[in-house]
Design a protein around this motif. Sequence first.
Motif, PDB file in Angstrom:
ATOM      1  N   VAL A  85       0.842  -1.199   0.000  1.00  0.00           N
ATOM      2  CA  VAL A  85       0.000   0.000   0.000  1.00  0.00           C
ATOM      3  C   VAL A  85       0.875   1.247   0.000  1.00  0.00           C
ATOM      4  O   VAL A  85       0.655   2.192  -0.782  1.00  0.00           O
ATOM      5  CB  VAL A  85      -0.948  -0.002   1.212  1.00  0.00           C
ATOM      6  CG1 VAL A  85      -1.619   1.359   1.363  1.00  0.00           C
ATOM      7  CG2 VAL A  85      -1.993  -1.099   1.071  1.00  0.00           C
ATOM      8  N   ARG A  86       1.882   1.280   0.884  1.00  0.00           N
ATOM      9  CA  ARG A  86       2.781   2.447   0.945  1.00  0.00           C
ATOM     10  C   ARG A  86       3.516   2.625  -0.380  1.00  0.00           C
ATOM     11  O   ARG A  86       3.676   3.740  -0.874  1.00  0.00           O
ATOM     12  CB  ARG A  86       3.782   2.283   2.087  1.00  0.00           C
ATOM     13  CG  ARG A  86       3.162   2.336   3.477  1.00  0.00           C
ATOM     14  CD  ARG A  86       4.208   2.639   4.530  1.00  0.00           C
ATOM     15  NE  ARG A  86       5.264   1.643   4.568  1.00  0.00           N
ATOM     16  CZ  ARG A  86       5.323   0.634   5.438  1.00  0.00           C
ATOM     17  NH1 ARG A  86       4.353   0.481   6.325  1.00  0.00           N
ATOM     18  NH2 ARG A  86       6.331  -0.215   5.417  1.00  0.00           N
ATOM     19  N   ASP A  89       1.050   3.936  -2.988  1.00  0.00           N
ATOM     20  CA  ASP A  89       0.773   5.360  -2.775  1.00  0.00           C
ATOM     21  C   ASP A  89       1.918   6.224  -3.306  1.00  0.00           C
ATOM     22  O   ASP A  89       1.692   7.292  -3.891  1.00  0.00           O
ATOM     23  CB  ASP A  89       0.564   5.639  -1.291  1.00  0.00           C
ATOM     24  CG  ASP A  89      -0.745   5.072  -0.757  1.00  0.00           C
ATOM     25  OD1 ASP A  89      -1.609   4.716  -1.593  1.00  0.00           O
ATOM     26  OD2 ASP A  89      -0.894   4.983   0.479  1.00  0.00           O
ATOM     27  N   THR A  90       3.145   5.761  -3.086  1.00  0.00           N
ATOM     28  CA  THR A  90       4.303   6.518  -3.560  1.00  0.00           C
ATOM     29  C   THR A  90       4.352   6.554  -5.075  1.00  0.00           C
ATOM     30  O   THR A  90       4.584   7.605  -5.684  1.00  0.00           O
ATOM     31  CB  THR A  90       5.611   5.906  -3.012  1.00  0.00           C
ATOM     32  OG1 THR A  90       5.552   5.860  -1.592  1.00  0.00           O
ATOM     33  CG2 THR A  90       6.820   6.738  -3.443  1.00  0.00           C
ATOM     34  N   ALA A  93       1.820   9.023  -6.337  1.00  0.00           N
ATOM     35  CA  ALA A  93       2.246  10.406  -6.141  1.00  0.00           C
ATOM     36  C   ALA A  93       3.295  10.814  -7.169  1.00  0.00           C
ATOM     37  O   ALA A  93       3.275  11.922  -7.709  1.00  0.00           O
ATOM     38  CB  ALA A  93       2.788  10.591  -4.726  1.00  0.00           C
ATOM     39  N   PRO A 360       3.640  10.445   0.094  1.00  0.00           N
ATOM     40  CA  PRO A 360       2.675  10.098   1.145  1.00  0.00           C
ATOM     41  C   PRO A 360       3.327   9.312   2.278  1.00  0.00           C
ATOM     42  O   PRO A 360       3.949   8.268   2.053  1.00  0.00           O
ATOM     43  CB  PRO A 360       1.633   9.248   0.412  1.00  0.00           C
ATOM     44  CG  PRO A 360       1.777   9.609  -1.028  1.00  0.00           C
ATOM     45  CD  PRO A 360       3.222   9.914  -1.226  1.00  0.00           C
ATOM     46  N   ARG A 373       9.528   3.388  -0.041  1.00  0.00           N
ATOM     47  CA  ARG A 373       9.321   4.632  -0.793  1.00  0.00           C
ATOM     48  C   ARG A 373      10.541   5.066  -1.589  1.00  0.00           C
ATOM     49  O   ARG A 373      10.417   5.790  -2.576  1.00  0.00           O
ATOM     50  CB  ARG A 373       8.910   5.749   0.178  1.00  0.00           C
ATOM     51  CG  ARG A 373       7.577   5.471   0.892  1.00  0.00           C
ATOM     52  CD  ARG A 373       7.232   6.589   1.865  1.00  0.00           C
ATOM     53  NE  ARG A 373       5.898   6.403   2.438  1.00  0.00           N
ATOM     54  CZ  ARG A 373       5.655   5.783   3.590  1.00  0.00           C
ATOM     55  NH1 ARG A 373       6.670   5.280   4.305  1.00  0.00           N
ATOM     56  NH2 ARG A 373       4.426   5.657   4.045  1.00  0.00           N
TER      57      ARG A 373
END
Length: 400
Positions: A85-86, A89-90, A93, A360, A373
Motif C-alpha cells: 500500500v505504501r 501510494d508513492t 504520487a 505520502p 518509498r
Amino acid sequence: MPDPRESRRRSRALSHALWFARARPGDYLLAAARMSAGLPMIGRHLEPFGGFLALGLFAPGFAPGLLATTGRPHLPVGGVDRQRVRHGDTVAAVASGLADVVSGSVQWPAPTSLAPVFNSTAHRKHVRHASVPYGDQPGQVVDVWSRADLVGTDAPVLLFVPGGAWVFGSRKLQGHSLMSHLAEMGWVCLSLEYRTSPKHRWPRQLIDVKAAISWARANVGRYGGDPAFVAVAGCSAGGHLATLAGLTPDDRTPELPADADTTVDAVVSIYGSYDWEDRSTPERARFMSFLERVVVQRRQRARPETFRAASPMARMTSDAPPFLVIHGTKDFLIPIHEAETFAARLRSVSRSRVSYIPVPGGTHGFDLIDGTRTGPVVNAIGMFLDHVHRERRARVDTAV
C-alpha cells in the motif's frame, strides 16, 4: 588622521566584549569546539564533535521530530500488504507529480523492508575515483561515481550535496541509492564533501558547493562527464544548498575566480529547507536561533540581508533552471507546507519546468531508512533528470 588599523582593532575588541556579555554557557562550549577543530593534526578529526555539540545545545527542540522520523519507518509494520500500500501510494504520487514524464510502462522497483542505508556498501561499487580534490581546503573533495564500462566524455553529470543541518557535510552515506541508479543509467555523479559549522560559518557551505560546480564544469570531462550538462541535487541542508546554488549563479564571492561557471542545468531538492527568515511560530523561532548561534553566527536583526540572501524563498527568478521538489508528508523537521509554498511560488515565477512530488507518509530522511518509498522516488528523479537532459540536447541540436 585616524589610523584604520587602530579603528579595526577597537571594533574587534568591542565585538568581543559584546559577545562575552551576551554569551551563555553553551556559547562558551561551542567556542571551545571551534578552537579544538582548528588544532593542527587532530583538529579535522575533532570537527564532527563540534557538530554534535551544536545540535545537542541549540537544536533540542528538533529532537522529538528527529526521533519520530528515525524510529521504525523502515520496518515492515503491518506486513507485506501494508508495504504494498505504501509503495503503491508513492508510485501514484510520483506519477501525478511527473505526469508528462512517467510512462505507463514503467517497471517500479519492488518495496523492501531493508533500510537503504544498509545497502551503501553495495552501491559504492560505482565509485571509480575517491577523494578527488575540487579545492585547496581540507575536506574539499568529491567521489566520482560511474559505470565501469562508461566510455566517452558526454555522460550527463549530477553533483550530489549531502545534508546534516549545515554542521555535517559527509559524503559517506547519503544519496547512494540515487547515485547508484544514475550511474547504471550512464550518468557521472559527484558526491560532495564540504566545510561545515560551527568551525566554518555560513556561507562557507554554499561557497564549497559553488566551487564544486565550477570544478565540475572545468574538469569532469576527464572522468567521462559532459561539462555542458551539470545538475545538482541534495537532501535536507543539502537540498537547501542545491536550491540556493541553482537560484544564485550570478552571486560572486572573493573565494571563487571571477570567471567561475557556477550555473546548473537542473536542481533536485529532497526534503530541503527554503525559508531562512520566518520566525512566526515557536518551531520557526528555534530553527532561526540555531542558524544564528551555530551556522551563520550572526543575529538576524543585525544582519537581515545575510539571512535573506540565504533564503531560497527570497531568491526566485524567472531564469531559474528546471526544478524537482520532493518532500514527505510526515516530515516533522521541515514541515511539508514549506516545500509546497516554495514550489508554488517558483512555478509562478520561473520560465522553466517546476515539478513537485509530495511523498505520502514520507518522513525526514526517508531515503536512508524507508525501503518502500525510496525506490520509486529514486526512479522518478532519474526520469526527471533524463527528461530535462534530453530536452536540453534537443534544443542544442535544433540550434545547430
